[in-house]
Design a protein around this motif. Structure first.
Motif, short mmCIF file in Angstrom:
data_model
loop_
_atom_site.label_atom_id
_atom_site.label_comp_id
_atom_site.label_asym_id
_atom_site.label_seq_id
_atom_site.Cartn_x
_atom_site.Cartn_y
_atom_site.Cartn_z
N GLU A 127 -11.41 -4.49 9.89
CA GLU A 127 -12.17 -5.30 8.60
C GLU A 127 -10.99 -5.62 7.93
N GLN A 128 -10.70 -6.75 7.35
CA GLN A 128 -9.81 -7.42 6.47
C GLN A 128 -9.90 -7.26 4.91
N TYR A 129 -9.02 -6.84 4.40
CA TYR A 129 -8.90 -6.62 2.93
C TYR A 129 -7.94 -7.62 2.15
N GLU A 130 -8.56 -8.23 1.08
CA GLU A 130 -7.46 -8.92 0.27
C GLU A 130 -7.05 -7.95 -0.93
N ILE A 131 -5.71 -7.89 -0.99
CA ILE A 131 -5.17 -7.12 -2.01
C ILE A 131 -4.10 -7.95 -2.76
N SER A 132 -4.10 -8.00 -4.17
CA SER A 132 -3.08 -8.65 -5.11
C SER A 132 -1.91 -8.03 -4.87
N ALA A 133 -1.06 -8.92 -4.95
CA ALA A 133 0.42 -8.71 -4.62
C ALA A 133 0.91 -7.93 -5.89
N LYS A 134 0.29 -7.87 -6.90
CA LYS A 134 0.75 -7.00 -8.17
C LYS A 134 0.53 -5.43 -7.72
N LEU A 135 -0.26 -4.99 -6.93
CA LEU A 135 -0.62 -3.66 -6.60
C LEU A 135 0.73 -3.18 -5.70
N LEU A 136 1.47 -4.13 -5.16
CA LEU A 136 2.56 -3.74 -4.40
C LEU A 136 3.99 -3.46 -5.26
N GLY A 137 3.88 -4.00 -6.40
CA GLY A 137 5.04 -3.93 -7.20
C GLY A 137 6.48 -4.10 -6.72
N ARG A 138 7.24 -3.35 -6.84
CA ARG A 138 8.63 -3.87 -6.38
C ARG A 138 8.71 -3.86 -4.82
N TYR A 139 7.69 -3.00 -4.29
CA TYR A 139 7.52 -3.04 -2.69
C TYR A 139 7.37 -4.26 -2.10
N LEU A 140 6.96 -5.19 -2.85
CA LEU A 140 6.26 -6.57 -2.45
C LEU A 140 7.45 -7.40 -1.47
N GLY A 141 8.50 -7.17 -2.00
CA GLY A 141 9.88 -7.78 -1.24
C GLY A 141 10.23 -7.09 0.10
N PHE A 142 9.80 -6.01 0.32
CA PHE A 142 10.11 -4.99 1.66
C PHE A 142 8.93 -4.95 2.68
N VAL A 143 7.73 -5.42 2.22
CA VAL A 143 6.75 -5.17 3.16
C VAL A 143 6.84 -6.06 4.50
N LYS A 144 6.78 -5.30 5.48
CA LYS A 144 7.10 -6.07 6.99
C LYS A 144 5.60 -6.12 7.65
#
Length: 186
Positions: free
Chosen positions: A90-107
């Motif tokens: 199942e796929q989920y849409e998650i707002s980028a703001k929930l990742l905070g500073r980690y957004l630039g590091f997610v792989k």
């Protein structure tokens, strides 16, 4: 229904129709005419706003259980990231703001724990430290000077200041709270 005096940081409670995560607890147990008091710093799990509330230790609160799922990152479209549950697909849409500073590091393909309030994702649990490889930097130098830094470009394209002894290809640890170099991975 836990008492206010039993709450700890990380607990989730419902007050006046809002769901809050307890960020900090400050309990003062008075004596004599001085009454006891529990002061809570709370974060609204839906809006991210912070507030402070005061309770008597015997006040009852409503506990809320958030569902936690381990999801894998797939891709990003503007301010929305797409994750997939590896067991149900199942796929989920998650707002980028929930990742905070980690957004630039997610792989791609990275697994992260996501907390849900009902069917809505409200928090992505990210690590404090990230390990990345130095893509380019100046030549390594050994110096007696500990406060001398040079610029390096990481594998994700981010620029960071590193000590002189760091070379291209080295793996380093970045502190997500500060976004700065922490240590070289050996």
């Amino acid at each position: 229904m836990p008492l206010a005096s039993e709450l700890r940081a990380g607990n989730v409670i419902r007050l006046e129709g809002h769901t809050y995560r307890v960020v900090e607890v400050d309990a003062h147990f008075g004596g004599g005419r001085m009454g006891s008091l529990v002061k809570l710093k709370l974060e609204d799990v839906e809006t991210g706003t912070h507030t402070e509330r005061r309770f008597r230790p015997e006040d009852k609160t409503e506990a809320v259980e958030l569902e936690r799922k381990q999801l894998n990152y797939l891709y990003r479209e503007e301010d929305v990231l797409f994750f997939m549950d590896p067991t149900t697909y199942e796929q989920y849409e998650i707002s980028a703001k929930l990742l905070g500073r980690y957004l630039g590091f997610v792989k791609d393909g990275e697994g992260l724990a996501v907390e849900f309030l009902g069917a809505r994702p409200v928090r992505v649990l990210t690590p404090r430290w990230v390990e990345l490889v130095i893509a380019t930097t100046g030549p390594a130098q050994h110096s007696q000077e500990l406060s001398v830094w040079k610029e390096a470009v990481l594998e994700n394209g981010m620029n960071v200041q590193v000590p002189l002894f760091i070379a291209t290809g080295d793996k380093i640890t970045i502190d997500l709270e500060t976004g700065k170099y922490h240590d070289r991975v050996k």
